[in-house]
Design a protein around this motif. Sequence first.
Motif, PDB file in Angstrom:
ATOM      1  N   ASN A  13       0.828  -1.217   0.000  1.00 19.62           N
ATOM      2  CA  ASN A  13       0.000   0.000   0.000  1.00 19.62           C
ATOM      3  C   ASN A  13       0.860   1.264   0.000  1.00 19.62           C
ATOM      4  O   ASN A  13       0.785   2.081   0.913  1.00 19.62           O
ATOM      5  CB  ASN A  13      -0.936  -0.031   1.224  1.00 19.62           C
ATOM      6  N   GLU A  19      -7.783   0.582   3.174  1.00 17.71           N
ATOM      7  CA  GLU A  19      -7.950  -0.849   2.910  1.00 17.71           C
ATOM      8  C   GLU A  19      -9.368  -1.289   3.257  1.00 17.71           C
ATOM      9  O   GLU A  19      -9.920  -0.920   4.302  1.00 17.71           O
ATOM     10  CB  GLU A  19      -6.939  -1.655   3.731  1.00 17.71           C
ATOM     11  N   PRO A  23     -11.263  -8.799   3.255  1.00 15.86           N
ATOM     12  CA  PRO A  23     -11.087  -9.022   1.821  1.00 15.86           C
ATOM     13  C   PRO A  23     -11.262 -10.501   1.464  1.00 15.86           C
ATOM     14  O   PRO A  23     -11.289 -11.364   2.351  1.00 15.86           O
ATOM     15  CB  PRO A  23      -9.639  -8.575   1.576  1.00 15.86           C
ATOM     16  N   CYS A 308      -3.204  -8.319  -5.633  1.00 13.98           N
ATOM     17  CA  CYS A 308      -3.081  -9.747  -5.300  1.00 13.98           C
ATOM     18  C   CYS A 308      -2.200 -10.438  -6.334  1.00 13.98           C
ATOM     19  O   CYS A 308      -1.875  -9.854  -7.375  1.00 13.98           O
ATOM     20  CB  CYS A 308      -4.451 -10.428  -5.240  1.00 13.98           C
ATOM     21  N   LYS A 324      -0.927 -11.919   0.016  1.00 10.00           N
ATOM     22  CA  LYS A 324      -2.196 -11.491   0.605  1.00 10.00           C
ATOM     23  C   LYS A 324      -3.040 -10.797  -0.460  1.00 10.00           C
ATOM     24  O   LYS A 324      -2.511 -10.106  -1.328  1.00 10.00           O
ATOM     25  CB  LYS A 324      -1.895 -10.530   1.756  1.00 10.00           C
ATOM     26  N   SER A 326      -5.707  -7.908  -1.214  1.00  6.39           N
ATOM     27  CA  SER A 326      -6.225  -6.666  -0.615  1.00  6.39           C
ATOM     28  C   SER A 326      -7.056  -5.914  -1.638  1.00  6.39           C
ATOM     29  O   SER A 326      -6.828  -6.024  -2.843  1.00  6.39           O
ATOM     30  CB  SER A 326      -5.082  -5.762  -0.152  1.00  6.39           C
ATOM     31  N   TYR A 328      -8.191  -1.867  -2.139  1.00  6.72           N
ATOM     32  CA  TYR A 328      -7.903  -0.523  -1.628  1.00  6.72           C
ATOM     33  C   TYR A 328      -8.809   0.515  -2.286  1.00  6.72           C
ATOM     34  O   TYR A 328      -9.276   0.327  -3.420  1.00  6.72           O
ATOM     35  CB  TYR A 328      -6.444  -0.150  -1.910  1.00  6.72           C
TER      36      TYR A 328
END
Length: 349
Positions: A13, A19, A23, A308, A324, A326, A328
């Motif tokens: 990020n 965020e 998710p 991702c 991970k 995410s 955003y």
Amino acid sequence: MSAFGVASASNSNPNKSTEVVSPPSDGVSSLCFSPKANYLVATSWDSQVRCWEVTKNGTSLNTVAKTSMAHDNPVLCSAWKDDGTTVFSGGCDKQVKMWPLLSGSQPTTVAMHDAPVTQVAWISEMNLLVSGSWDKTLRYWDLRQPNPVHTQQLPDRCYSLTVKHPLMVVATADRNIIAFNLQNPQAEFKRIMSPLKYQTRCVAAFPDQTGFLVGSIEGRVGVHHLDEQQQSKNFTFKCHRDGNDIYAVNSLNFHPVHHTFATAGSDGAFNFWDKDSKSRLKAMPRCNQAIPCSSFNNDGSIYAYAVCYDWSKGAENHNPSSAKTSIYLHLPLDTEVKPKPRTGAVGKK
């Protein structure tokens, strides 16, 4: 110095975006905002469709996970009905489900294909749903009937689809791009080969319906006008590249107010562009994984993007501990999405 390098390399990020809570547990395949309010839907390879409510207070955003729905297999695409109450989702179970999101009713299957459904769109002007599939067809659905009202053969598997009524543009495998005039949906309006040399990833119709953008795996975007008289305005440009490294352009979104557009790529970056002045308005710092999909909300004040692993480097490069997923939310500044003022007598010959 090396510690700084490691930290920046692992930063998912770098844009300090908000965020989204809760998710998906696997990669995100599509994002779409409600046309009426700040509800965001994501589909995922974990076979789930999820919805969040986004609240905006000045420059601060808050997200609440509202509800979710399951498919039997990975979900690949999503679209909202124009009234903002209903979501359609399609995927590898070869069906499209209609989800009355806000009423709490159960989802129902409203469309079927013979292979995975990769694209879905609601055409409010026709009161029809259109779905595109790897079975090489487009199918139009009246939700009151179980069978499609029309099946359109495509030259190959459907990869991307964009509607700005009466224009619909469909991109298939083998670099085919087919434009339809939805006032006569049973006939192709125009078929062209992509102006880009490699596989198409995404298309986006111009807001004024005069043409479309196309993005490909080679880190390039084509700007294409349909009118023969406008062909001199066509051009392609490179983006989402880093030296000799070339990344796919995965997502193209026009800003709903300013009609500039965003590109998002497998390099983990998103950029804002103005096609009319052929200029990049803003390049954003790269995230540590790919951005497979993105979406503006209805007034363009929020830009959602997923970060991702995109599997482009295969299973052997998938590291579950660092991969991970995410989602955003970025608040675009005017300087990022407003066209730059034109200088001189542009447009006068």
